[in-house]
Structure formats: C-alpha cells, structure tokens
Design a protein around this motif. Structure first.
Motif, PDB file in Angstrom:
ATOM      1  N   PHE A  55       4.740   2.406   0.130  1.00  0.00           N
ATOM      2  CA  PHE A  55       4.054   2.474   1.417  1.00  0.00           C
ATOM      3  C   PHE A  55       4.492   1.306   2.306  1.00  0.00           C
ATOM      4  CE2 PHE A  55       1.447   4.891  -1.439  1.00  0.00           C
ATOM      5  CZ  PHE A  55       0.861   5.879  -0.675  1.00  0.00           C
ATOM      6  N   VAL A  56       4.768   1.602   3.574  1.00  0.00           N
ATOM      7  CA  VAL A  56       5.186   0.583   4.545  1.00  0.00           C
ATOM      8  C   VAL A  56       4.219   0.632   5.723  1.00  0.00           C
ATOM      9  CG1 VAL A  56       7.086  -0.337   5.922  1.00  0.00           C
ATOM     10  CG2 VAL A  56       7.580   1.011   3.852  1.00  0.00           C
ATOM     11  N   HIS A  57       3.435  -0.424   5.908  1.00  0.00           N
ATOM     12  CA  HIS A  57       2.433  -0.422   6.985  1.00  0.00           C
ATOM     13  C   HIS A  57       3.066  -0.708   8.343  1.00  0.00           C
ATOM     14  CE1 HIS A  57       2.309  -4.802   7.502  1.00  0.00           C
ATOM     15  NE2 HIS A  57       2.136  -4.966   6.200  1.00  0.00           N
ATOM     16  N   GLY A  58       2.272  -0.545   9.382  1.00  0.00           N
ATOM     17  CA  GLY A  58       2.757  -0.689  10.749  1.00  0.00           C
ATOM     18  C   GLY A  58       2.669  -2.108  11.281  1.00  0.00           C
ATOM     19  N   SER A  59       2.808  -2.244  12.590  1.00  0.00           N
ATOM     20  CA  SER A  59       2.864  -3.550  13.251  1.00  0.00           C
ATOM     21  C   SER A  59       1.592  -4.359  13.023  1.00  0.00           C
ATOM     22  CB  SER A  59       3.066  -3.353  14.765  1.00  0.00           C
ATOM     23  OG  SER A  59       4.240  -2.626  15.020  1.00  0.00           O
ATOM     24  N   CYS A  60       1.763  -5.606  12.577  1.00  0.00           N
ATOM     25  CA  CYS A  60       0.652  -6.558  12.467  1.00  0.00           C
ATOM     26  C   CYS A  60      -0.518  -5.974  11.682  1.00  0.00           C
ATOM     27  CB  CYS A  60       0.189  -7.000  13.849  1.00  0.00           C
ATOM     28  SG  CYS A  60       1.500  -7.701  14.879  1.00  0.00           S
ATOM     29  N   ALA A  61      -0.224  -5.201  10.652  1.00  0.00           N
ATOM     30  CA  ALA A  61      -1.247  -4.527   9.868  1.00  0.00           C
ATOM     31  C   ALA A  61      -1.272  -5.091   8.449  1.00  0.00           C
ATOM     32  CB  ALA A  61      -0.997  -3.017   9.869  1.00  0.00           C
ATOM     33  N   ALA A  62      -1.786  -4.324   7.493  1.00  0.00           N
ATOM     34  CA  ALA A  62      -1.891  -4.776   6.108  1.00  0.00           C
ATOM     35  C   ALA A  62      -1.953  -3.564   5.194  1.00  0.00           C
ATOM     36  CB  ALA A  62      -3.134  -5.651   5.912  1.00  0.00           C
ATOM     37  N   SER A  63      -1.561  -3.759   3.950  1.00  0.00           N
ATOM     38  CA  SER A  63      -1.486  -2.645   3.005  1.00  0.00           C
ATOM     39  C   SER A  63      -2.856  -2.061   2.678  1.00  0.00           C
ATOM     40  CB  SER A  63      -0.791  -3.093   1.711  1.00  0.00           C
ATOM     41  OG  SER A  63      -1.569  -4.059   1.020  1.00  0.00           O
ATOM     42  N   LYS A  64      -3.913  -2.836   2.841  1.00  0.00           N
ATOM     43  CA  LYS A  64      -5.235  -2.315   2.478  1.00  0.00           C
ATOM     44  C   LYS A  64      -5.683  -1.189   3.403  1.00  0.00           C
ATOM     45  CE  LYS A  64      -8.234  -5.757   4.776  1.00  0.00           C
ATOM     46  NZ  LYS A  64      -9.282  -6.782   4.509  1.00  0.00           N
ATOM     47  N   GLN A  65      -4.992  -0.998   4.526  1.00  0.00           N
ATOM     48  CA  GLN A  65      -5.276   0.151   5.372  1.00  0.00           C
ATOM     49  C   GLN A  65      -5.045   1.468   4.629  1.00  0.00           C
ATOM     50  OE1 GLN A  65      -2.764  -0.514   8.844  1.00  0.00           O
ATOM     51  NE2 GLN A  65      -4.531  -1.201  10.032  1.00  0.00           N
ATOM     52  N   PHE A  66      -4.186   1.431   3.611  1.00  0.00           N
ATOM     53  CA  PHE A  66      -3.863   2.641   2.858  1.00  0.00           C
ATOM     54  C   PHE A  66      -4.859   2.928   1.731  1.00  0.00           C
ATOM     55  CE2 PHE A  66       0.501   1.434   4.351  1.00  0.00           C
ATOM     56  CZ  PHE A  66       0.778   2.584   5.075  1.00  0.00           C
ATOM     57  N   ASP A  67      -5.861   2.076   1.534  1.00  0.00           N
ATOM     58  CA  ASP A  67      -6.725   2.202   0.356  1.00  0.00           C
ATOM     59  C   ASP A  67      -7.432   3.548   0.268  1.00  0.00           C
ATOM     60  OD1 ASP A  67      -5.945  -0.297  -0.413  1.00  0.00           O
ATOM     61  OD2 ASP A  67      -7.868  -1.288  -0.057  1.00  0.00           O
ATOM     62  N   ASP A  68      -7.976   4.049   1.364  1.00  0.00           N
ATOM     63  CA  ASP A  68      -8.668   5.336   1.317  1.00  0.00           C
ATOM     64  C   ASP A  68      -7.690   6.481   1.065  1.00  0.00           C
ATOM     65  OD1 ASP A  68     -11.155   4.236   1.672  1.00  0.00           O
ATOM     66  OD2 ASP A  68     -11.207   4.539   3.837  1.00  0.00           O
ATOM     67  N   LEU A  69      -6.482   6.362   1.577  1.00  0.00           N
ATOM     68  CA  LEU A  69      -5.456   7.362   1.313  1.00  0.00           C
ATOM     69  C   LEU A  69      -5.086   7.371  -0.168  1.00  0.00           C
ATOM     70  CD1 LEU A  69      -3.421   9.482   2.282  1.00  0.00           C
ATOM     71  CD2 LEU A  69      -1.863   7.600   2.866  1.00  0.00           C
ATOM     72  N   VAL A  70      -4.975   6.184  -0.760  1.00  0.00           N
ATOM     73  CA  VAL A  70      -4.672   6.076  -2.190  1.00  0.00           C
ATOM     74  C   VAL A  70      -5.788   6.720  -3.020  1.00  0.00           C
ATOM     75  CG1 VAL A  70      -4.441   4.440  -4.114  1.00  0.00           C
ATOM     76  CG2 VAL A  70      -3.204   4.040  -1.956  1.00  0.00           C
ATOM     77  N   LYS A  71      -7.040   6.446  -2.671  1.00  0.00           N
ATOM     78  CA  LYS A  71      -8.169   7.042  -3.398  1.00  0.00           C
ATOM     79  C   LYS A  71      -8.125   8.566  -3.315  1.00  0.00           C
ATOM     80  CE  LYS A  71     -11.314   3.124  -2.658  1.00  0.00           C
ATOM     81  NZ  LYS A  71     -12.533   2.662  -1.945  1.00  0.00           N
ATOM     82  N   SER A  72      -7.872   9.083  -2.131  1.00  0.00           N
ATOM     83  CA  SER A  72      -7.811  10.533  -1.950  1.00  0.00           C
ATOM     84  C   SER A  72      -6.644  11.133  -2.726  1.00  0.00           C
ATOM     85  CB  SER A  72      -7.681  10.880  -0.463  1.00  0.00           C
ATOM     86  OG  SER A  72      -8.844  10.515   0.250  1.00  0.00           O
ATOM     87  N   LEU A  73      -5.516  10.456  -2.732  1.00  0.00           N
ATOM     88  CA  LEU A  73      -4.368  10.935  -3.494  1.00  0.00           C
ATOM     89  C   LEU A  73      -4.672  10.978  -4.985  1.00  0.00           C
ATOM     90  CD1 LEU A  73      -1.370  11.793  -3.381  1.00  0.00           C
ATOM     91  CD2 LEU A  73      -0.772   9.364  -3.616  1.00  0.00           C
ATOM     92  N   SER A  74      -5.351   9.943  -5.466  1.00  0.00           N
ATOM     93  CA  SER A  74      -5.738   9.894  -6.872  1.00  0.00           C
ATOM     94  C   SER A  74      -6.718  11.002  -7.221  1.00  0.00           C
ATOM     95  CB  SER A  74      -6.349   8.526  -7.201  1.00  0.00           C
ATOM     96  OG  SER A  74      -6.678   8.427  -8.560  1.00  0.00           O
TER      97      SER A  74
END
Length: 314
Positions: A55-74
């Motif tokens: 996963f590659v996050h956007g401008s001035c962001a952070a990887s934890k933005q993907f946490d809900d997506l990861v949970k849903s994928l799991s």
C-alpha cells in the motif's frame, strides 16, 4: 521484506510494526500484516502465501488511513487465503519522523527511490509463486506508475496488478486539473510562519473536499489528526518538489489495473479518474457513489470487495 518484531493480534489478523532503515539515513515506519495466519504458526519473516500487497499512501498522509480497508479485506477473506500486506509511512509523515530542514529528503525522486527499495526488498523475499499487487491512493498512484516504469522486466513480471484509488495524471482534462509542476501558490510564496498559522484551516478545507458529507462525522477526528500532526516545513518541501505522472507514463504500463474513484471527489474530480483509466492499456473503472477523495476510508467494505475480486482473478 524482513521485519523483525513482536507479532500483535489486531482484529482478525497479525501485525508486525518496526522502524527500518530502507536506505542510508532514511528510517521508515514499516508494517507487515498477515491475513489468514494464526499467531505462532510459523515465522512471520517467511512468506508462505501467493498474494502480497503493498500500500502506498497519498500526499502528507499516513499508512493508518488504510486500517479500515485492511479490516474489511480480512473479513472478506475469512481465513480462505494467506495474504501478506505491507504498509509504510513515507519519510517525514506519520511515524517516519525526519529533520524538517532536510529539504531534498522529501523530493519526489528520493521518495520514489524509497518505494523502489521497499518493492525490491519485498519481491526478493517472496516465494517464487507469489505475486505482488500495488495499491496506491491519490499521489501514491503517480508513485506506483513511475515505479512500474522504472522496474526491470524481471521484477515487473512479479507484479500481478495495480489498484489505483482516487488518482489523477498531470496532464489530465481541464479545468479541474491543476497538477502542474508548479505547486499551489501558498507553498511557493507564503512564509513559514503564515503556513503554520494556516495549518488547521488548511486541514479543515482539505477534509471538506476529500470526504463526502454523509461520511464526515465518522472520519473527521482521525483525518484532522493525521493532517495537523504534519510539520509544515516538510509539507512545503514535499509539495514544492512533487511530480505527478503523465498520461504518457501511464500508457507505458502493461500491468493490469483497476481504477476506483469516488463519484463526488472534489480533490480530483471524477473526469480525472476516467482520464487515468483511459490512459492505461489494461484497466477497469469503478465509481462508488456518495464518496469523495477518501473513498477507501468512506466505503472500505466496497473498496475491499473490488480489491479482493481483482487479486483473486489471477
């Protein structure tokens, strides 16, 4: 990629999170998430899976933005497949702290070299039968496109596909596209004290453009927290050196792709997502209603479903 650390159970998956020197002097917060692997079953440094996602996050962001997506994928996977996910905070953002006066460290070139090093490290530690999928959001889409064009043929053959979320190209359709080599005027002309004074209002303005009103309440606190913790000197260095991919670069890709866009995206309007899709040789285009630029946070289950369908097509 070898990440040595304690396994922590989160939701219904296992995570290892460590600081790692990706390149000389560049310490990055990296996360490895193992879906479908019980704690203690095997060494987390040895990938036994056929699916790996970066996963590659956007401008001035952070990887934890993907946490809900990861949970849903799991949740969608429901222990059916073993999937290894890699996430990281780009230098200067999230938990990847770095001196703010190191201007060149936050250039598109240097951040791109970090991504290249991470990707190469992942591929080298994958099993021979494993495929890597790239998931980029916003500016992370441009970084992923440039990465794929710069990779040698042997490495590209290990990439099963790319998922481009809320992306745009520099020479997309007018008038909504302002992704020129010149950054927004406030980062070019305003002094640092003014930018620091404006930080909270800038964060608020971006939030209202990036999140659909129907999703604002649930995302407001975490979104503003990520944005307001950034050092404005780093943001200025980043935006002044930002370099979006062009349609010509997108047309060079042979990797299959899926393009996902929020119907009401006010940061990169929908026609920019359509332009990205049409610039790619092998892609499908999906629009999710009542979402904006942070579509993967607003509707994580819907985006996870599209992502899971895509990676299972191989």
């Amino acid at each position: 990629m070898i990440l040595e650390g304690d396994k922590v159970k989160r939701h219904n998956y296992v995570e290892v999170k460590v600081m790692k020197e990706i390149r000389s002097g560049r310490n990055i917060m990296c996360r490895k998430i193992m879906i479908g692997e019980p704690i203690g079953e095997q060494d987390c440094n040895i990938s036994q899976v056929g699916i790996t996602i970066l996963f590659v996050h956007g401008s001035c962001a952070a990887s934890k933005q993907f946490d809900d997506l990861v949970k849903s994928l799991s949740d969608i996977n429901n222990q059916q497949k073993r999937i290894t996910l890699y996430l990281y905070d780009q230098l200067g953002f999230g938990e990847s702290k770095h001196p703010s006066d190191d201007w060149d460290a936050f250039s598109s070139l240097e951040l791109g070299c970090d991504l290249h090093a991470i990707t190469q490290n992942i591929i080298e530690t994958m099993n021979d039968n494993s495929l890597l999928f790239l998931v980029g959001h916003s500016y992370g889409v441009s970084q992923a496109i440039k990465l794929l064009n710069d990779m040698d043929e042997n490495k590209v053959s290990r990439v099963g596909g790319a998922v481009f979320i809320a992306g745009a190209l520099r020479n997309g359709p007018s008038p909504s596209n302002n992704l020129t080599k010149d950054c927004h005027w406030i980062f070019r002309y305003l002094p640092m004290f003014a930018l620091q004074k404006m930080q909270q209002s800038l964060s608020e303005g971006f939030f209202h453009a990036a999140v659909h009103p129907s999703n604002a309440e649930k995302l407001r606190e975490t979104s503003l927290e990520i944005s307001n913790q950034n050092e404005m000197q780093i943001c200025k260095a980043f935006y002044r050196q930002q370099n979006y991919a062009t349609s010509e670069e997108a047309q060079c890709l042979t990797t299959r792709a899926i393009v996902i866009h929020g119907r009401d995206d006010l940061v990169f309007h929908r026609e920019l997502g359509e332009h990205l899709h049409k610039s790619l040789k092998n892609s499908s285009f999906h629009v999710i209603p009542e979402t904006s630029h942070q579509v993967f946070q607003e509707e994580p289950a819907k985006v996870a479903f599209l992502l899971y369908q895509f990676i299972c097509q191989n």
